[in-house]
Design a protein around this motif. Sequence first.
Motif, PDB file in Angstrom:
ATOM      1  N   SER A 143       0.830  -1.205   0.000  1.00 26.80           N
ATOM      2  CA  SER A 143       0.000   0.000   0.000  1.00 26.80           C
ATOM      3  C   SER A 143       0.866   1.257   0.000  1.00 26.80           C
ATOM      4  CB  SER A 143      -0.925   0.004   1.228  1.00 26.80           C
ATOM      5  OG  SER A 143      -1.861  -1.044   1.152  1.00 26.80           O
ATOM      6  N   LYS A 144       1.960   1.239   0.766  1.00 28.06           N
ATOM      7  CA  LYS A 144       2.848   2.391   0.791  1.00 28.06           C
ATOM      8  C   LYS A 144       3.451   2.650  -0.583  1.00 28.06           C
ATOM      9  CE  LYS A 144       4.531   3.261   5.441  1.00 28.06           C
ATOM     10  NZ  LYS A 144       5.742   3.439   6.261  1.00 28.06           N
ATOM     11  N   LEU A 145       3.989   1.591  -1.190  1.00 31.04           N
ATOM     12  CA  LEU A 145       4.580   1.742  -2.514  1.00 31.04           C
ATOM     13  C   LEU A 145       3.576   2.292  -3.506  1.00 31.04           C
ATOM     14  CD1 LEU A 145       6.627  -1.572  -2.834  1.00 31.04           C
ATOM     15  CD2 LEU A 145       7.565   0.735  -2.784  1.00 31.04           C
ATOM     16  N   ALA A 146       2.373   1.699  -3.480  1.00 33.73           N
ATOM     17  CA  ALA A 146       1.356   2.053  -4.460  1.00 33.73           C
ATOM     18  C   ALA A 146       0.716   3.404  -4.179  1.00 33.73           C
ATOM     19  CB  ALA A 146       0.284   0.958  -4.507  1.00 33.73           C
ATOM     20  N   ASP A 147       0.425   3.691  -2.908  1.00 37.84           N
ATOM     21  CA  ASP A 147      -0.245   4.952  -2.578  1.00 37.84           C
ATOM     22  C   ASP A 147       0.646   6.154  -2.865  1.00 37.84           C
ATOM     23  OD1 ASP A 147      -2.454   3.568  -1.812  1.00 37.84           O
ATOM     24  OD2 ASP A 147      -2.171   3.829   0.339  1.00 37.84           O
ATOM     25  N   THR A 172      -1.408  21.172 -21.575  1.00 32.79           N
ATOM     26  CA  THR A 172      -2.021  19.887 -21.938  1.00 32.79           C
ATOM     27  C   THR A 172      -0.993  18.769 -22.037  1.00 32.79           C
ATOM     28  OG1 THR A 172      -1.827  20.301 -24.320  1.00 32.79           O
ATOM     29  CG2 THR A 172      -3.847  21.068 -23.209  1.00 32.79           C
ATOM     30  N   THR A 173       0.244  19.051 -21.654  1.00 27.14           N
ATOM     31  CA  THR A 173       1.307  18.038 -21.720  1.00 27.14           C
ATOM     32  C   THR A 173       1.750  17.655 -20.309  1.00 27.14           C
ATOM     33  OG1 THR A 173       2.096  18.968 -23.818  1.00 27.14           O
ATOM     34  CG2 THR A 173       3.582  17.487 -22.646  1.00 27.14           C
ATOM     35  N   VAL A 174       1.829  16.369 -20.073  1.00 22.98           N
ATOM     36  CA  VAL A 174       2.246  15.852 -18.765  1.00 22.98           C
ATOM     37  C   VAL A 174       3.296  14.772 -18.980  1.00 22.98           C
ATOM     38  CG1 VAL A 174       0.033  16.386 -17.658  1.00 22.98           C
ATOM     39  CG2 VAL A 174       0.367  14.145 -18.734  1.00 22.98           C
ATOM     40  N   GLY A 175       3.761  14.189 -17.879  1.00 28.80           N
ATOM     41  CA  GLY A 175       4.782  13.149 -17.984  1.00 28.80           C
ATOM     42  C   GLY A 175       4.223  11.741 -17.987  1.00 28.80           C
ATOM     43  N   SER A 176       3.242  11.488 -17.121  1.00 27.58           N
ATOM     44  CA  SER A 176       2.632  10.152 -17.019  1.00 27.58           C
ATOM     45  C   SER A 176       1.349  10.258 -16.204  1.00 27.58           C
ATOM     46  CB  SER A 176       3.600   9.158 -16.366  1.00 27.58           C
ATOM     47  OG  SER A 176       3.969   9.591 -15.073  1.00 27.58           O
ATOM     48  N   PHE A 177       0.664   9.142 -16.097  1.00 29.75           N
ATOM     49  CA  PHE A 177      -0.567   9.090 -15.314  1.00 29.75           C
ATOM     50  C   PHE A 177      -0.431   8.029 -14.226  1.00 29.75           C
ATOM     51  CE2 PHE A 177      -1.814  10.616 -19.490  1.00 29.75           C
ATOM     52  CZ  PHE A 177      -2.665  11.672 -19.201  1.00 29.75           C
ATOM     53  N   GLU A 178      -0.924   8.367 -13.044  1.00 28.84           N
ATOM     54  CA  GLU A 178      -0.962   7.408 -11.936  1.00 28.84           C
ATOM     55  C   GLU A 178      -2.402   6.983 -11.696  1.00 28.84           C
ATOM     56  OE1 GLU A 178       2.932   8.975  -9.401  1.00 28.84           O
ATOM     57  OE2 GLU A 178       0.902   9.427  -8.683  1.00 28.84           O
ATOM     58  N   LEU A 179      -2.624   5.677 -11.663  1.00 23.18           N
ATOM     59  CA  LEU A 179      -3.962   5.127 -11.470  1.00 23.18           C
ATOM     60  C   LEU A 179      -4.034   4.433 -10.112  1.00 23.18           C
ATOM     61  CD1 LEU A 179      -3.612   5.503 -14.587  1.00 23.18           C
ATOM     62  CD2 LEU A 179      -5.047   3.481 -14.880  1.00 23.18           C
ATOM     63  N   PHE A 180      -5.190   4.520  -9.482  1.00 20.96           N
ATOM     64  CA  PHE A 180      -5.399   3.862  -8.190  1.00 20.96           C
ATOM     65  C   PHE A 180      -6.584   2.915  -8.293  1.00 20.96           C
ATOM     66  CE2 PHE A 180      -3.214   7.795  -7.315  1.00 20.96           C
ATOM     67  CZ  PHE A 180      -2.247   7.418  -6.398  1.00 20.96           C
ATOM     68  N   VAL A 181      -6.389   1.697  -7.801  1.00 25.21           N
ATOM     69  CA  VAL A 181      -7.448   0.687  -7.842  1.00 25.21           C
ATOM     70  C   VAL A 181      -8.094   0.567  -6.465  1.00 25.21           C
ATOM     71  CG1 VAL A 181      -6.269  -0.573  -9.677  1.00 25.21           C
ATOM     72  CG2 VAL A 181      -5.860  -1.214  -7.304  1.00 25.21           C
ATOM     73  N   LYS A 182      -9.246  -0.073  -6.432  1.00 26.06           N
ATOM     74  CA  LYS A 182      -9.998  -0.180  -5.182  1.00 26.06           C
ATOM     75  C   LYS A 182      -9.322  -1.113  -4.184  1.00 26.06           C
ATOM     76  CE  LYS A 182     -14.425   0.836  -7.411  1.00 26.06           C
ATOM     77  NZ  LYS A 182     -15.766   0.336  -7.783  1.00 26.06           N
ATOM     78  N   ILE A 189      -3.819  -5.212  -8.162  1.00 28.76           N
ATOM     79  CA  ILE A 189      -3.017  -4.361  -9.042  1.00 28.76           C
ATOM     80  C   ILE A 189      -2.581  -5.095 -10.299  1.00 28.76           C
ATOM     81  CG2 ILE A 189      -0.804  -3.174  -9.264  1.00 28.76           C
ATOM     82  CD1 ILE A 189      -1.104  -2.224  -6.410  1.00 28.76           C
ATOM     83  N   GLU A 190      -2.043  -6.295 -10.159  1.00 24.80           N
ATOM     84  CA  GLU A 190      -1.523  -7.021 -11.319  1.00 24.80           C
ATOM     85  C   GLU A 190      -2.632  -7.337 -12.316  1.00 24.80           C
ATOM     86  OE1 GLU A 190       0.750 -10.390 -10.157  1.00 24.80           O
ATOM     87  OE2 GLU A 190       2.140  -9.234  -8.908  1.00 24.80           O
ATOM     88  N   TYR A 247      -1.616   1.801 -28.323  1.00 21.94           N
ATOM     89  CA  TYR A 247      -0.466   0.915 -28.487  1.00 21.94           C
ATOM     90  C   TYR A 247       0.857   1.574 -28.088  1.00 21.94           C
ATOM     91  CZ  TYR A 247       0.793   3.545 -32.673  1.00 21.94           C
ATOM     92  OH  TYR A 247       1.175   4.545 -33.539  1.00 21.94           O
ATOM     93  N   ASN A 248       0.909   2.922 -28.171  1.00 23.87           N
ATOM     94  CA  ASN A 248       2.156   3.629 -27.873  1.00 23.87           C
ATOM     95  C   ASN A 248       2.330   3.959 -26.389  1.00 23.87           C
ATOM     96  OD1 ASN A 248      -0.001   5.470 -28.062  1.00 23.87           O
ATOM     97  ND2 ASN A 248       1.415   7.177 -28.386  1.00 23.87           N
ATOM     98  N   LEU A 249       1.405   3.484 -25.553  1.00 25.08           N
ATOM     99  CA  LEU A 249       1.493   3.715 -24.118  1.00 25.08           C
ATOM    100  C   LEU A 249       1.756   2.405 -23.385  1.00 25.08           C
ATOM    101  CD1 LEU A 249      -1.433   6.254 -23.517  1.00 25.08           C
ATOM    102  CD2 LEU A 249       0.981   6.719 -23.993  1.00 25.08           C
ATOM    103  N   LEU A 250       2.411   2.519 -22.246  1.00 31.74           N
ATOM    104  CA  LEU A 250       2.789   1.348 -21.449  1.00 31.74           C
ATOM    105  C   LEU A 250       2.125   1.397 -20.086  1.00 31.74           C
ATOM    106  CD1 LEU A 250       4.646  -1.161 -20.961  1.00 31.74           C
ATOM    107  CD2 LEU A 250       6.374   0.452 -20.112  1.00 31.74           C
ATOM    108  N   SER A 251       1.536   0.285 -19.675  1.00 40.62           N
ATOM    109  CA  SER A 251       0.943   0.161 -18.345  1.00 40.62           C
ATOM    110  C   SER A 251       1.890  -0.634 -17.457  1.00 40.62           C
ATOM    111  CB  SER A 251      -0.417  -0.544 -18.445  1.00 40.62           C
ATOM    112  OG  SER A 251      -0.885  -0.910 -17.165  1.00 40.62           O
ATOM    113  N   GLU A 252       2.226  -0.066 -16.305  1.00 37.21           N
ATOM    114  CA  GLU A 252       3.176  -0.718 -15.402  1.00 37.21           C
ATOM    115  C   GLU A 252       2.641  -0.688 -13.978  1.00 37.21           C
ATOM    116  OE1 GLU A 252       7.921  -0.711 -15.439  1.00 37.21           O
ATOM    117  OE2 GLU A 252       7.088   1.161 -14.671  1.00 37.21           O
ATOM    118  N   GLY A 253       2.463  -1.871 -13.373  1.00 42.17           N
ATOM    119  CA  GLY A 253       1.975  -1.969 -12.007  1.00 42.17           C
ATOM    120  C   GLY A 253       3.074  -1.636 -11.009  1.00 42.17           C
ATOM    121  N   ALA A 254       2.665  -1.293  -9.791  1.00 39.65           N
ATOM    122  CA  ALA A 254       3.641  -0.955  -8.754  1.00 39.65           C
ATOM    123  C   ALA A 254       4.581  -2.124  -8.475  1.00 39.65           C
ATOM    124  CB  ALA A 254       2.919  -0.536  -7.476  1.00 39.65           C
ATOM    125  N   SER A 255       4.065  -3.352  -8.620  1.00 41.47           N
ATOM    126  CA  SER A 255       4.898  -4.535  -8.385  1.00 41.47           C
ATOM    127  C   SER A 255       6.030  -4.620  -9.392  1.00 41.47           C
ATOM    128  CB  SER A 255       4.039  -5.805  -8.465  1.00 41.47           C
ATOM    129  OG  SER A 255       3.014  -5.776  -7.500  1.00 41.47           O
TER     130      SER A 255
END
Length: 409
Positions: free
Chosen positions: A56-60, A222-232, A237-238, A250-258
Amino acid sequence: MNFSWWFSKKIALGKNTKNNLSSIIIRIGQVAVALGIIVSLVTISTGVGARKAIKSKLADFNGHITIKNYNSNNSLNSDSLSIKQAFYPEFKQIPDIEHVQAIANKSGVIRTAENFSGVVFKGVGTDYDTVRFQNFLVKGSFPKINNDSILNDVVLSQKIADELKLDIDSSFVMYFIRDESKPVYRRFNVKGIYKSDIKNFDDIVMLGDIKHVQNLNKWDSTTVGSFELFVKDVEDIERVSGEVAQNIPYNLLSEGASDSFAQINEWITIFDKNIVIIVVIMLFVVIINMVMVLLILILERTQSIGLLKAFGATNWRVRTLFIYYAIFIMLPGLIAGNVIGLGLLLIQKYFKIIKLPAENYYISVAPVYLDIPTIVLLNVGAIIICAIVLLLPSYMISKITPAKAINFR
């Protein structure tokens, strides 16, 4: 009524068992059961609690799932990415995602009169989940970022603040490199101080207005570096990260905290292995003790076994009688173990008596996670496994004949 169940209950609860030679062995068996349950409860609750707390610490702090450019390098600086995405500001395709926020990172050097420190400026906007971040704040407050003006207030880690001798309302200068030109500097004010107990964050991360990063990189709003998503649920997460990957361009990458903190995640998995090993060992100890108790009870009541067989009781009925008898003996140990174990866990949960070195465990207090289904499963599982294992030693009852048993001394 089941005869074996009724008769075993009469024997187990009868007064004639209180002063015989087997009473000491029975008490030892009950103590072993109680200790086994106590150790298992503490191991599961603290082990799972630690795993959840660290995850939770890593992800939050850094987002449960990060979406960034597929070609992003390993630099601490963010690549540019348009904020105009189908999943922002709400990821409607995946109900398990409860929040999306845009961020941008820029590395630089904080310089004070006495010291300096390399840090990463994490720029956040009005969409940043400040409520979630409150768990990390130890002093001050989070800057009130708005869309109308650029804010110079920032949040530093306790470690950086101590090294640079900064405190709330202190100001400092930070230098940035831009397009291979001369360094540019910005003056910031310390609005808050945080502590995550995670070295990856506490050593280098500073939070502030994303508009600073946009200006330094010559980006528009309108330009940012990345997006952080939070799950319930942090345990999902995985799975959710895989779903996110199927619902982004296709040009974006999804990466979990793990995946982002693979080494820490591998270290966390040790908790699961330790839990299994300790619970198996304690269950083995309980089984060995109960087998010894059952064998002694069978030897002690050889004459009773002979009488029951003489009255027509089958071997299986007598065997089940003694297995039930052993289970009745287990129950006081189970009850005592649960009361003591849960009591100790509740004391730790609410009074936080046991502390941990944060530099080694990423948490400063031993966490406790009480899961009722798991506790019930542990108790029921212990009874069922013991009952099954006790079938083997109870087989010696089949070798006892009525004639020899009645004359047994």
